[in-house]
Each structure stands twice: as C-alpha cells, then as structure tokens.
Design a protein around this motif. Structure first.
Motif, PDB file in Angstrom:
ATOM      1  N   ILE A 102       0.864  -1.191   0.000  1.00 36.97           N
ATOM      2  CA  ILE A 102       0.000   0.000   0.000  1.00 36.97           C
ATOM      3  C   ILE A 102       0.891   1.229   0.000  1.00 36.97           C
ATOM      4  O   ILE A 102       1.777   1.378   0.859  1.00 36.97           O
ATOM      5  N   GLN A 103       0.605   2.174  -0.940  1.00 44.44           N
ATOM      6  CA  GLN A 103       1.426   3.386  -1.066  1.00 44.44           C
ATOM      7  C   GLN A 103       0.792   4.612  -0.420  1.00 44.44           C
ATOM      8  O   GLN A 103       1.486   5.450   0.144  1.00 44.44           O
ATOM      9  N   CYS A 104      -0.533   4.733  -0.525  1.00 47.54           N
ATOM     10  CA  CYS A 104      -1.193   5.942   0.005  1.00 47.54           C
ATOM     11  C   CYS A 104      -2.672   5.649   0.248  1.00 47.54           C
ATOM     12  O   CYS A 104      -3.248   4.735  -0.341  1.00 47.54           O
ATOM     13  N   LEU A 105      -3.270   6.478   1.145  1.00 50.28           N
ATOM     14  CA  LEU A 105      -4.682   6.364   1.491  1.00 50.28           C
ATOM     15  C   LEU A 105      -5.319   7.759   1.469  1.00 50.28           C
ATOM     16  O   LEU A 105      -4.636   8.761   1.720  1.00 50.28           O
ATOM     17  N   ALA A 106      -6.634   7.794   1.174  1.00 48.17           N
ATOM     18  CA  ALA A 106      -7.351   9.093   1.204  1.00 48.17           C
ATOM     19  C   ALA A 106      -8.827   8.840   1.455  1.00 48.17           C
ATOM     20  O   ALA A 106      -9.458   8.053   0.739  1.00 48.17           O
ATOM     21  N   TYR A 107      -9.388   9.505   2.493  1.00 46.92           N
ATOM     22  CA  TYR A 107     -10.817   9.419   2.796  1.00 46.92           C
ATOM     23  C   TYR A 107     -11.574  10.495   2.029  1.00 46.92           C
ATOM     24  O   TYR A 107     -11.129  11.653   1.959  1.00 46.92           O
ATOM     25  N   HIS A 112     -17.054   9.735   2.949  1.00 41.88           N
ATOM     26  CA  HIS A 112     -16.167   8.954   3.826  1.00 41.88           C
ATOM     27  C   HIS A 112     -15.805   7.609   3.204  1.00 41.88           C
ATOM     28  O   HIS A 112     -15.560   6.629   3.909  1.00 41.88           O
ATOM     29  N   GLN A 113     -15.769   7.576   1.894  1.00 45.20           N
ATOM     30  CA  GLN A 113     -15.293   6.397   1.163  1.00 45.20           C
ATOM     31  C   GLN A 113     -13.766   6.431   1.161  1.00 45.20           C
ATOM     32  O   GLN A 113     -13.159   7.483   0.956  1.00 45.20           O
ATOM     33  N   LEU A 114     -13.132   5.312   1.378  1.00 46.22           N
ATOM     34  CA  LEU A 114     -11.675   5.243   1.475  1.00 46.22           C
ATOM     35  C   LEU A 114     -11.082   4.808   0.140  1.00 46.22           C
ATOM     36  O   LEU A 114     -11.476   3.780  -0.414  1.00 46.22           O
ATOM     37  N   ALA A 115     -10.142   5.617  -0.347  1.00 48.32           N
ATOM     38  CA  ALA A 115      -9.374   5.227  -1.534  1.00 48.32           C
ATOM     39  C   ALA A 115      -8.034   4.682  -1.058  1.00 48.32           C
ATOM     40  O   ALA A 115      -7.275   5.395  -0.376  1.00 48.32           O
ATOM     41  N   SER A 116      -7.745   3.421  -1.399  1.00 48.43           N
ATOM     42  CA  SER A 116      -6.475   2.794  -1.028  1.00 48.43           C
ATOM     43  C   SER A 116      -5.714   2.476  -2.312  1.00 48.43           C
ATOM     44  O   SER A 116      -6.243   1.841  -3.219  1.00 48.43           O
ATOM     45  N   CYS A 117      -4.457   2.923  -2.371  1.00 51.94           N
ATOM     46  CA  CYS A 117      -3.665   2.783  -3.590  1.00 51.94           C
ATOM     47  C   CYS A 117      -2.438   1.918  -3.310  1.00 51.94           C
ATOM     48  O   CYS A 117      -1.656   2.216  -2.385  1.00 51.94           O
ATOM     49  N   ALA A 118      -2.323   0.872  -4.104  1.00 53.99           N
ATOM     50  CA  ALA A 118      -1.135   0.024  -4.041  1.00 53.99           C
ATOM     51  C   ALA A 118      -0.193   0.405  -5.182  1.00 53.99           C
ATOM     52  O   ALA A 118      -0.394   1.413  -5.849  1.00 53.99           O
ATOM     53  N   VAL A 119       0.807  -0.409  -5.408  1.00 55.27           N
ATOM     54  CA  VAL A 119       1.798  -0.079  -6.438  1.00 55.27           C
ATOM     55  C   VAL A 119       1.159  -0.074  -7.814  1.00 55.27           C
ATOM     56  O   VAL A 119       1.364   0.843  -8.616  1.00 55.27           O
ATOM     57  N   SER A 120       0.313  -1.063  -8.114  1.00 58.71           N
ATOM     58  CA  SER A 120      -0.202  -1.208  -9.477  1.00 58.71           C
ATOM     59  C   SER A 120      -1.715  -1.084  -9.571  1.00 58.71           C
ATOM     60  O   SER A 120      -2.263  -1.216 -10.665  1.00 58.71           O
ATOM     61  N   ASP A 121      -2.404  -0.902  -8.485  1.00 61.94           N
ATOM     62  CA  ASP A 121      -3.854  -0.766  -8.564  1.00 61.94           C
ATOM     63  C   ASP A 121      -4.365   0.110  -7.411  1.00 61.94           C
ATOM     64  O   ASP A 121      -3.607   0.468  -6.511  1.00 61.94           O
ATOM     65  N   PHE A 122      -5.653   0.420  -7.454  1.00 63.42           N
ATOM     66  CA  PHE A 122      -6.284   1.183  -6.363  1.00 63.42           C
ATOM     67  C   PHE A 122      -7.722   0.682  -6.216  1.00 63.42           C
ATOM     68  O   PHE A 122      -8.303   0.117  -7.136  1.00 63.42           O
ATOM     69  N   GLY A 123      -8.240   0.848  -5.015  1.00 66.57           N
ATOM     70  CA  GLY A 123      -9.594   0.401  -4.725  1.00 66.57           C
ATOM     71  C   GLY A 123     -10.328   1.418  -3.870  1.00 66.57           C
ATOM     72  O   GLY A 123      -9.720   2.272  -3.225  1.00 66.57           O
ATOM     73  N   LEU A 124     -11.671   1.299  -3.870  1.00 66.00           N
ATOM     74  CA  LEU A 124     -12.522   2.196  -3.082  1.00 66.00           C
ATOM     75  C   LEU A 124     -13.334   1.345  -2.120  1.00 66.00           C
ATOM     76  O   LEU A 124     -14.053   0.434  -2.537  1.00 66.00           O
ATOM     77  N   TRP A 125     -13.216   1.669  -0.813  1.00 69.75           N
ATOM     78  CA  TRP A 125     -13.933   0.921   0.202  1.00 69.75           C
ATOM     79  C   TRP A 125     -14.899   1.841   0.936  1.00 69.75           C
ATOM     80  O   TRP A 125     -14.585   3.000   1.224  1.00 69.75           O
ATOM     81  N   SER A 126     -16.071   1.304   1.210  1.00 70.50           N
ATOM     82  CA  SER A 126     -17.034   2.024   2.032  1.00 70.50           C
ATOM     83  C   SER A 126     -17.663   1.026   2.982  1.00 70.50           C
ATOM     84  O   SER A 126     -17.721  -0.175   2.694  1.00 70.50           O
ATOM     85  N   PRO A 127     -18.168   1.474   4.130  1.00 67.78           N
ATOM     86  CA  PRO A 127     -18.674   0.523   5.143  1.00 67.78           C
ATOM     87  C   PRO A 127     -19.789  -0.369   4.635  1.00 67.78           C
ATOM     88  O   PRO A 127     -19.933  -1.505   5.104  1.00 67.78           O
ATOM     89  N   GLU A 128     -20.587   0.104   3.672  1.00 74.13           N
ATOM     90  CA  GLU A 128     -21.712  -0.704   3.221  1.00 74.13           C
ATOM     91  C   GLU A 128     -21.316  -1.749   2.189  1.00 74.13           C
ATOM     92  O   GLU A 128     -22.144  -2.558   1.768  1.00 74.13           O
ATOM     93  N   GLN A 129     -20.026  -1.744   1.770  1.00 77.17           N
ATOM     94  CA  GLN A 129     -19.572  -2.716   0.778  1.00 77.17           C
ATOM     95  C   GLN A 129     -18.849  -3.874   1.470  1.00 77.17           C
ATOM     96  O   GLN A 129     -18.091  -3.678   2.423  1.00 77.17           O
ATOM     97  N   LYS A 130     -19.076  -5.070   0.946  1.00 76.28           N
ATOM     98  CA  LYS A 130     -18.396  -6.241   1.491  1.00 76.28           C
ATOM     99  C   LYS A 130     -17.045  -6.449   0.836  1.00 76.28           C
ATOM    100  O   LYS A 130     -16.078  -6.811   1.483  1.00 76.28           O
ATOM    101  N   ASN A 131     -16.992  -6.199  -0.468  1.00 80.80           N
ATOM    102  CA  ASN A 131     -15.760  -6.431  -1.219  1.00 80.80           C
ATOM    103  C   ASN A 131     -15.232  -5.116  -1.764  1.00 80.80           C
ATOM    104  O   ASN A 131     -15.993  -4.177  -2.021  1.00 80.80           O
ATOM    105  N   VAL A 132     -13.941  -5.085  -1.939  1.00 84.25           N
ATOM    106  CA  VAL A 132     -13.288  -3.900  -2.507  1.00 84.25           C
ATOM    107  C   VAL A 132     -12.782  -4.276  -3.893  1.00 84.25           C
ATOM    108  O   VAL A 132     -11.894  -5.136  -4.023  1.00 84.25           O
TER     109      VAL A 132
END
Length: 1255
Positions: A102-107, A112-132
């Motif tokens: 993981i390289q960086c995070l941003a809410y 209040h959705q969380l953006a999580s960025c890895a080296v080659s991809d990024f995902g968006l997580w929110s409390p109501e979601q089960k999968n990212v």
C-alpha cells in the motif's frame, strides 16, 4: 512568521534502531496525531506529545495513515499489502488486502469512502460494501487526494503524470507534465478551502518543482523551483498556506501561489511527512531518523498606521490599505487605467506572472504582455481584485515591513523596498501606484516613510535614504531605539519622535543631522504620542505607566497606571486614551479617567473612533464621548462640552447638553446643540429670547422662567415670574395649561378683564375636554355669547337656545343672528321668527318662511314689503316646479317677473320626457311651452320688443306643432313597443297618416319615422288600403329598421304585392269645402289636394271633422264677429216630408200627396262660399266672410278658437250640424263629442291639455 517547537519525540524499535516516519495525520478535532513508524501505528496526544497507544496489526512497514473527516475511523496501509480500518477508540474493525504494498490512502470528505492505492492498482472501500474492487493502472501510484466535494480523486503516478478520476473510477482528466519521465510525482493534495471559486491541486515532483492545477487540468501560474526533492505537500485548512519538505531536511511554508515564506523547522535528516492540524497554526513534521517535531506557527503583525489610514500584511505576501473611518480599502490605479484603456476588469481577477487568472471571467482581455507593454506594468508587485471590487497589493514575496505616511506607502520585501504613492492629493483618495523601487536588501528593526525619504532603524542607528536608495543621513543614538513616530512637517523636512530605552525622547528632522532631546525620563520608552497642537507629549514606559508632559515647560502634567499604549485624539487637544489590562481609559483635561472593557492595543484616536489592534486584526471602535461631555457639564464648561459632543455622542447626550446650556443661559451653545437634534421648538424659544434681548430686555430671571416653562418645570417658572414682577406671565402659563386653580393665585386684585379671560380660557378647556354644556355656561357668564350659541347649536339644545335668545339685548345683532340661524337648523321656525322679529330683520324673516315652506306667511310679508316680492315667488315657483305643479309654478314665475325661468324649466322637463320616451308628457309640456311663449309675446307691447314678440310667436307655432306630433306619436309608440293597444285600427290608421303628413315639415327628436310607417303599413293592410300599405313598406325598405321589425317588414313587403294596387273607397277622406275625394297620402301636406283647405282632426281618433275654416273680412274684429254670432237667430230645420198630419173633429188625419206651394227660400249665403276658389291657384285661399254673411250663420254651427292676443280668433263652420263636436276651451282642440266624453271619463281631464273643464 516564527515557528515555536511545542514538543519533539524520536521513534525507535526494540533494537533502538531509528524508524522512519512515513506518514502523519491529525484527528479532525486536533487532539490526536496518528503516526506511521516502522510496522506500528502510533497515537500521540498533541497537547504534550505523550504516546497514547501503539497499534499493532501490520506485519511490515506502515507507509501511510489517513483519518476520516467525521472523526469516527482512520485507516493505515502497509507494505504487507493490507489496509486496516481503526475506530476512534483505537480498535481495529476491518482488514482487506491488495496485490502489492500500500502506497497511500485518502478518505472522501463527503461520503467517507476510502481510496487505497497500491503499487499497481487502487480500490474504493465504504462501510456498506463487502468487497473492494481493484482497478489496475499503468504506472506506480505514489500519492492520492479527493476534491472538496468528493466527486473526483487525483492519483499521482511515478511516470510523472496525474490521473483525475470520478467516483466510478473512470479517468476524466490526465495531466501530462513536461519532463514527466524523469520527474515522478511524489505528493499532491487538493486545496481544502471551500471559499475558493474552483478546485486547486498542488503537485510536488522529484523534478524539484511545485505546481498548481485546476480540475480541468489547466496549470495555474508557472512551476515553482524548489531546489530539492519534495517528499510531501500539504495545505492549511483555509487554503492560505502550503507546507512542503523533503531532501532539504527542512519543512518550508509557502503561499498558495507557491512563494516561499520561510522555514518551519530544520532537521538532521530528510523530512518524509508533515501534517497541518485542522483549523489551527500547528504543524507536525516526520523525519527519516524517526524524529517527530510539533511546531506552532506565530504570524506577527506587520502593519503601519497614519491617522485613519491603516496598511497591513495579509497572507504574508499581500498588502491591504484600509480607511478605518469609512472602511474603504485600497483601490488599484492600474485597474482604472485598464478600464480607461478599454480592458474588461471584473470581480475576482488578478495579474499573475504570465497568465490571466480566471475565476468568474468568461472573456480574457488582451494578452498580459500587451497590457504590460501599454501600461508599463512590471511583473511584481501585482494588484488583485477581491469580491468587493477592492484591490489588494500582491507583492508576490514575503512582506517584512510596512510604513505609511500621508500619500506615501513603503513595503519592504526580502530583497527590495517598494515605494507607492497616491494617485491624487485628495485626502479621501485610495488609488495607489508604484513610485520607486530600491533594489537593495536591508536589515532593520523599524521602517518609517516620509514624503521624500525612508528611515531605517537598526538598534541605535537611524539611516535616512532617498527613494533612489541613496543614503543621505545617519543618526546614532545613545541607547536602543524603542519607538519611532512621524509627527509631520513640510515635505522633505518632516519631524520624527524617537523613544529610547534609556528614557530619552528625541526629536529629529529629516533635513537636520542633529537630533534634539525633548525630555528625559528615568524609565524606558515603550510607546509615545504627541497632541494635535504638539504642546503635550504622552509616553508609556516599561512599567506600563502613562506619563503626560508639557513639551514647552517639560513639566509632568499627570500620570496614569496600567497602560501599554497611548494615543491623543486628533480632533480634540485635551483628550487622550490608553489601553491596558483589558481596559480602555479615556481622559479629558484634568478630569478622572473613564474606563470600559477593550481587548488589544490602542494605536489611534480620531473623534469618537478608537483604532485598536487585537492579535492580528485592526478594528475601529465607536466610543461615545458621553462621559467626558458630562464631566465638562458638571463644571458648567458648556463650550468645551460642545466640542467633546462634536466628537460623537448620542442624541440623548446632545439633548442634555442643549438643556444644560440653555439653563446656563449660554444661548449660542444651546442653539448649536438644538440644531443638531433638530428641535425647532426650543430653537424658536432661543430666537425669541435673542430678539427680546436686542430690544433691550435683560431680565435673565424672566428668560429662565420661559426656559423652565418650556421644560415643563411650571412651579419653578411661576416663582421666577413672580419674583421678577411678571405675574401675568404666570397666569397665562397656568391658563394655557388648564390649571385654573393655580392661575387664580396670580390674578391681579379685582381686575375684571383678567377674570373674564380666565373664565373664557376655562370654557375653552371645557369645550376641548368634551364638556360642552359646562363650556356654554362659562361662555355665557364670561359674556362670550357667540361662542356659547355655537356650542348650543352644535348640540341641538333648543330650550337653552330659546332662553338665551330671549335674554339677549336686541342691539347684540350678531349673537341674535347666530341664535336664529341655529334655531332654523333645529327646525324651530316659530322661535327663529320670534328672534328675527325682535331684530326687525324682515328679509331674514321672509327667507325663514321660504325655507320652512310657510308660503302663506311669506306672501303676507311680501304684500306688505313689495321690495322682497321676488325673494318669495322665485323659490315658490321652483318648489312648485319640483313638485310637478307647473301651472302654479308658471303663475309664480309670472308674479316674480321671471318668464324666462318658467320657459327654461319647461324646456328641461320636455327634454327629459322625450329622452325617457314619455311622448304624451312631451306633448303636454310642449303645449305648456307654447302657451308660455304666447304669454311672453302678449306682454311685449313696446316697439322695441316687436322682434322678440315675433320670435316668441314663431316659437309658439313650433311648440304647438311639436305638441300635436308628440301627442299623436304617443299612441304609435305604445302600439309598436307594447303587445296590446286600446286604439281601434281606424284610429291608428288615421294617427299614422296624420303623423306622416306632419313629418314632412321636419321630424322632432324622439319620433320614429320607421315606427310611424310600420304602424301605417300594418293598419293600411288590415283596412284594405293596399296602395298606401305598399307605399309604406317600400319606404320602410329604404330605412334602417330595428331587428325586431325586420322579419315582419320583409314578410309584409312580399305579401302586399299579392293585393290590388288600390285603396278602399271608404277610407278616402273627403274635403268638406270642395267635396273633393282626396287620396290617403298627399305630398302637399295635411290638406285638400284641390282647394288646399287644411283638414281639421278630432284629437282622439284623428278622423277628419266636417269643419271649414273661414276668416273675417278686414272690416270686422274678432269681438264683433263673436257678438254678431251670439245675436244670430238659429234657423228651423226644413222638414223633408211629403205627408201632412191633421185633426178633423175627434179624428186624426194623414194626407199624402204633393206638398203645398211654399214660399221660395233665400239661398244660404255661406253655401256658395266654399266653392269659390281658383282651380289653378297653388296657394291656399281661405273663405272670407263679410258681415252680411256672418249674420246668416247660426251660432251653433260655428266653432270659435279664442286665442289670446296677439293672435286672432279662428272660426270654423260645421257643414254637418248633426255631427256633434266638442271644443276644449283651454287648448282649443276639437274632438268628436263621443270620443272626448269617453276620454274625459277615463282620465278626468282633457286628453290633450289635461285641463279640468269643471274648473
């Protein structure tokens, strides 16, 4: 700007190995600092730097941390490819992984959705979601940030590009940067301020650049070269500053345009992370060697003040000049020049180095370089407009010092000093332009600007430079310089006050190399100010004591404790203020100090405004000078109190000043004060007193009594009046106030006039107090009878009025007249007549009877006093006319000698009858008019009036004709407009024929030719006069027919053509003069076609009467003819029988056979007369009867129409004596006797003139 370290900590692992601080973030309330160090997440208390708790959960190095804006959770990302969600209670609640570290995070700040960025991809997580869900990118992600509205996510890539994506992860904008391949983007962040008109993205790359971009990808300004590799970039909460650091081992503060302002802290290793505490000036810095430093930034106030013009630093690089009185801010001269040159200058626009910043602009003006070329605008400083269309000076560099004096402004930057000047000499002008630049680096403690020089202070040294940067003079003091103030003077020769640490106060002139010592005190100078007239000096020393000296005598006038700053009032010599211990102290002259709460330092005092510097802001405080004014009033110093009031007091204070000055008999001050509060009442009082003083009155006691009476101090005023010997004024005052008991105390001994006046005023008061009866009685006792009568009359007290009128003397005519008038209004006519009789006013008495309609009494008086005859009969006639008694009205008009008025009334009634379609009444009124005209003509006997008589006779004939026509048309109108009629068809036939003949002489207003022809057509058709009916229908077709008749006329016109084209013989009228059978319609008029003899009609059925009109021989008068006829012997009727009865003895006999021979009778002399006319003569020649012929006529066969003079009688001979004819003696109309009797029985009067024959 100054950075103060609050606490510092260093992070080690168990083996005491330094752990690099890869990431920092604050809890939104600022109470905790989250730190990514090694494979742990550390939570610090920001107040003291204590470690609250280390959080374990990652198996490898933690690279990034991020807190949600709602403060409920935060996240950490690690090289172990996992992201952990932590609650605010420091509990881990969720963990998910990526395929790489993981390289960086941003809410997201909104969802209040969380953006999580890895080296080659990024995902968006929110409390109501089960999968990212993960999304691949083509380059390594190094950093990320959400926009303020949470709609877009910016990703910084290792290949030097910036990818902006929406919440659906779609790439909307790609920012391609120059030399991107060798300049990886290492940090980026959106400006968090919501006050900006558009989103601004700050980007730091390892090409050692700091750049700014809009959401559209457009670059803002140029790249800022940093000179080192930046590892992080962060904004302050309000977006005014940017924090940058990296390989330079420093954390630096920049403006939002990227201008470097200073260093927050120097470190021993690279700084890898930094975070700004929300809504504060605290910054946390993390280093490679594990150091965590927590700093507080202190922004010092850089400002300058001259009178009410205040210049201060804003955003470290801008200068704003503000007028503290009007709150007007500096205006840009260049902006006005742009407008004059035709460029479009709108709100929120600014010059920057090579581009035009657009916020609300849709159209660029000319190119920036073109503007600079035309206007000579340099790249720096720059002027920027704000939303109020005020302009700030954007220096684009750190502003270190500011000085302002009159029309000059000096701004010190790190490498130069810029001198500005006002565009004009107007004191209210706020337009500044660049005058000079001194491109030198100066090191100084204080900066002062004069008209032609700048003064730099460094410790003990003062240096004077020209605006060209030439050093002109230098002064070296004995001690450190603590305070400098420019006190004014001629241009190039200004004076300065210098306060030293050793207590000396020096006076320096710019053009003089030798300083002058004003005075020396034992304590160090902290602040000083000089009064407006430069006669007094106020000094605040190091012990917070304010000392005031007389400059001329060097004497200490007074001193006050608890002062940290002092300022003299620029509008009033003897007033100063000083602040300290949270209090504002205002001292006027030698009076005690007035205090009120105030936070900050006093830096200026102008009128009622005090300029106060509190922390970083300058404010203008309105301080009413009420306390100082009252201090002067206590000493009866009204003029000084007025001067203080002019500085600013409330309206209530002005009123107090005005009254105090008035009571002190200072009329000049009182007048000025009353003018300020616009009290015209007291101004009139002062004016009257001044006028009386000009006339020689000098009794101040009377003047003061007048003042007290105006101020409602009545007892004091009365005492003063009595003391001054003017009791009359006291009595008048109390009577005006309705205080009659007090007024009686001041009545002179037995003065009846005063008593009467007092009673009268008391009565006036009773009247105004709604006590009319008491007022009337008081007026009577005071002898004011007229006023009493008016009150009694208004309330209708008849008995009281009668008693008063009987008591009045007959010489008091005005009062009696009013009494009679009011009695008349009360309809008490007998008593009013009694009053007029008492007065002997005959005319008023007559008018009273007329008004009361007591005509008999009025006639009696008019007979006795003939000069008032017209005043009786004229209103009597009008009253009769209004009550439809026209005969009596005309008689009354005649008695009054107003025949014209009678005619006018009848004409109006006639006109109304025609308009209202009352044609029977119209005929009657026209007949009345004709008789009135005949009466007028009969009265005109003089030769001068012959023309008028002829006119009246012509009107008589015209009115007679109209009366006949309206009378006849009444039947036609009822037939056409009403469903039923009482007339026989033969009568309608005759009436319509009569009208049709009369219409040939003109149609009076209201008579319808269509209606006449319509009635004629229908009755002709019914009676068999088909020829006449066809003529009527043809005439109707040529006229405008009402819609209600149209169908009947059309049908009748068609059907009549099926009938024979002839008239029934029985309908044809016969001329009784010439025995000629006449057609039903004669174009020559209503007369015989042969002999022109006019037909005489019965005015009910309108049948032709068997009458022949004859005229008298010229030798006979009308009266002689009547006398002859009255003496004539009626002839026996000749029996036309051929048998004879007889008696022989007792028997009756009847003899048949030839008649016996009779004597030949004389031929009837009138029988031949009707036939004597010329067949070829076109003019009518009436039968002329001589005396001999007249003697042969029987009176029963002759009908005489006796017209009044000047008309002649009309004579008619009945040729059928068996046909009984009735004549109306009033209107001279002739009728068949049966018709007349029937109409008379039905109506009770003549059908034409409405006369009662019995009368």
């Amino acid at each position: 700007m100054r950075a103060v370290p609050i606490w510092v900590d260093k992070v080690h692992d168990r083996d005491k190995i330094d752990q690099c601080i890869w990431g920092l973030c604050f809890r939104p309330d600022g109470s905790q600092l989250i730190v990514a160090a090694g494979n742990r997440v550390l939570v610090y208390d920001t107040n003291d730097g204590s470690l609250i708790q280390p959080l374990k959960g990652h198996k490898d190095t933690v690279y990034c941390v991020c807190y949600a804006k709602d403060g409920k959770r935060f996240a950490s990302g690690s090289a172990d490819k996992s992201v952990i969600i932590w609650t605010s209670k420091l509990e881990g609640i969720l963990k998910y992984t990526h395929n790489d570290a993981i390289q960086c995070l941003a809410y997201n700040p909104v969802t209040h959705q969380l953006a999580s960025c890895a080296v080659s991809d990024f995902g968006l997580w929110s409390p109501e979601q089960k999968n990212v869900s993960k999304h691949k990118v083509n380059s390594r992600i190094t950093c990320c940030s959400w926009t303020n509205d949470g709609q877009y996510l910016a990703l910084g890539l290792y290949n030097g590009l910036v990818s902006i994506r929406n919440k659906a992860r779609e790439e909307k904008v790609k920012i391609e940067r120059p030399n991107a391949a060798t300049s990886p983007v290492w940090s980026l962040q959106w400006n968090p301020s919501r006050e900006e008109s558009y989103d601004v993205l700050a980007v730091a790359d390892w090409g050692q650049r700091l750049s700014f971009y809009q959401l559209s990808g457009k670059q803002i300004g140029k790249d800022r070269s940093l000179g080192y590799d930046p590892n992080y970039v962060g904004w302050f909460s309000k977006g005014e500053y940017v924090v940058v650091g990296g390989s330079n081992k420093q954390c630096c503060l920049h403006t939002k345009e990227g201008v470097k302002l200073g260093v927050i802290g120097d470190q021993t290793s690279w700084t890898w992370s930094a975070a700004v505490r929300p809504d504060s000036n605290y910054v946390a810095v993390g280093c490679q060697d594990g150091t965590i430093a927590y700093y507080q930034l202190i922004f010092s106030t850089v400002h300058g003040l001259y009178k009410d013009r205040y210049a201060y630093r804003d955003n470290m690089t801008d200068v704003i000049i503000q007028h503290l009185i009007t709150d007007q801010k500096v205006k840009c001269m260049r902006q006005e020049m742009l407008i004059k040159e035709g460029y479009q200058v709108l709100h929120n626009c600014a010059f920057v180095q090579d581009s035009w910043e657009e916020k609300e602009l849709n159209v660029k003006p000319k190119t920036l370089e073109g503007i600079r070329t035309e206007l000579g605008v340099c790249r720096s400083p720059v002027f920027c407009c704000n939303s109020q269309l005020t302009v700030r000076i954007k220096c684009r560099d750190l502003v270190k010092k500011i000085a302002i004096y009159r029309h000059r402004l000096a701004v010190q930057l790190p490498d130069k000093i810029v001198i500005y000047e006002l565009y004009s000499d107007d004191a209210a002008d706020m337009h500044y332009k660049v005058k000079e630049k001194i491109n030198k680096k100066f090191d100084c403690n204080l900066l002062v600007v004069c008209s032609m020089n700048i003064i730099l202070c460094h410790d003990k040294r003062l240096q004077c430079y020209s605006f060209q940067g030439i050093k002109e003079k230098e002064w070296v003091m004995e001690s450190l310089i603590r305070y400098i103030k420019v006190i004014g003077g001629p241009s190039g020769r200004e004076g300065l006050l210098v306060g030293l640490k050793n207590g000396q106060i020096m006076k320096i002139f710019v053009d003089n190399a030798f300083p002058i010592m004003l005075l020396k005190q034992s304590t160090s100078v902290r602040c000083l100010d000089v009064s407006a007239s430069r006669t007094k000096l106020a000094v605040v020393d190091e012990h917070n004591t304010c000392l005031v000296y007389d400059i001329n005598t060097k004497d200490l006038l007074f001193q006050e404790p608890n002062a940290n700053s002092v300022a003299w009032n620029t509008h009033y010599e003897d007033m100063l203020c000083f602040s300290g211990n949270g209090l504002l102290n205002i001292k006027a002259s030698n009076f005690p100090v007035h205090q009120q709460k105030l936070q900050g330092f006093v830096v200026g005092f102008s009128g009622s405004k005090i300029f106060c510097l509190h922390i970083y802001s300058m404010s203008s405080v309105d301080v009413p000078q009420s306390a100082s004014m009252y201090q002067y009033l206590e000493k009866k110093l009204f003029r000084d109190a007025y001067k203080v009031a002019c500085l600013g007091v409330t309206d209530g204070d002005w009123e107090v000043l005005a009254h105090e000055a008035l009571e002190g008999l200072d009329f000049d001050t009182a007048k000025k004060a009353f003018i300020r509060i616009k009290d015209l009442r007291y101004l009139e009082l002062i004016h009257s007193i001044e006028e009386r003083k000009k006339r020689g009155e000098n009794d101040n006691m009377v003047f003061l009594g007048d003042i007290y009476s105006y101020q409602t101090k009545f007892n004091e005023a009365a005492k003063l009046y009595k003391k001054s010997g003017t009791e009359q004024k006291a009595m008048n005052m109390y009577t005006d106030l309705r205080m009659f008991d007090q007024a009686k105390e001041y009545i002179g001994s037995g003065d009846p006039l005063d008593k009467k006046m007092l009673i009268t005023k008391q009565a006036d008061w009773a009247k105004s107090s709604n006590e009319p009866k008491a007022a009337a009685e008081m007026y009577i006792s005071a002898g004011e009878f007229c006023k009493a009568i008016d009150i009694i009359g208004e309330h209708g007290w008849a008995d009281m009025m009668i008693d008063l009128a009987r008591k009045l003397d007959k010489a008091d005519r005005e009062a009696l007249s009013r009494a009679a008038m009011h009695l008349t209004k009360m309809e008490q006519y007998p008593f009013a007549a009694e009053v007029y009789s008492k007065m002997g006013d005959i005319r008023a008495l007559i008018n009273l009877h007329v008004e009361a309609k007591h005509w008999e009494d009025a006639f009696t008086l008019a007979e006795k006093h003939t000069e008032y005859k017209e005043e009786v009969y004229v209103p009597y006639a009008q009253w009769l006319a209004e009550n439809d008694k026209f005969d009596d009205a005309q008689e009354a008009f005649h008695k009054a000698g107003l025949q014209g008025e009678a005619v006018k009334v009848l004409e109006q009634l006639t006109h109304n009858a025609v308009i209202e379609s009352r044609f029977n009444d119209a005929g009657y009124y026209f007949w009345k008019l004709s008789m009135q005209c005949l009466d007028i003509a009969r009265a005109e006997d003089d030769e001068e009036d012959l023309e008028k008589r002829e006119e009246m006779l012509a009107k008589f004939q015209d009115f007679q004709r109209k009366s006949d026509m309206y009378y006849a048309y009444h039947s036609i109108q009822r037939y056409t407009d009403e469903p039923f009629t009482s007339h026989l068809p033969e009568a309608l036939f005759n009436i319509s024929r009569y009208l049709l003949h009369m219409i040939q002489g003109g149609i009076p207003h209201g008579i319808s030719k269509v209606g006449t022809l319509y009635a004629l057509a229908k009755q002709s058709k019914n009676l068999g006069a088909f020829k006449l009916a066809r003529y009527a229908y043809e005439k109707l077709q040529s006229l405008r027919i009402p819609s209600r008749f149209q169908e009947a006329v059309d049908v009748g016109s068609v059907m009549i053509r099926s009938k024979a084209f002839q008239d029934h013989d029985e309908l044809l009228p016969m001329c009784y003069r010439c025995s000629t059978t006449n057609p039903l319609l004669n174009n020559g008029g209503n007369c015989c076609v042969n002999c022109r003899q006019p037909f005489v009609h019965s005015f009910v059925s309108f049948e032709v009467l068997p009458l022949v009109e004859f005229v008298l021989d010229s030798s006979l008068t009308d009266e002689e003819a009547v006398q002859i006829l009255d003496l004539s012997i009626p002839k026996e009727k000749k029996e036309d029988r051929h048998w004879k009865e007889g008696r022989i003895g007792q028997a009756q006999t009847l003899r048949l056979g030839q008649p016996e021979e009779e004597e030949p009778e004389d031929e009837d002399p009138f029988s031949a007369k009707p036939m004597t006319f010329d067949q070829e003569d076109t003019e009518f020649r009436p039968v002329v009867v001589t005396r001999s012929v007249l003697q042969t006529l029987s009176r029963s066969e002759v009908y005489i129409l006796k017209w009044p003079k000047p008309l002649r009688y009309q004579f008619f001979r009945s040729l059928l004596p068996d046909v009984t004819i009735t004549q109306c003696p009033k209107c001279n109309k002739l009728f068949h006797t049966d018709d007349f009797e029937l109409q008379y029985l039905q109506k009770g009067h003549c059908p034409f003139c409405r006369s009662n024959l019995e009368d």
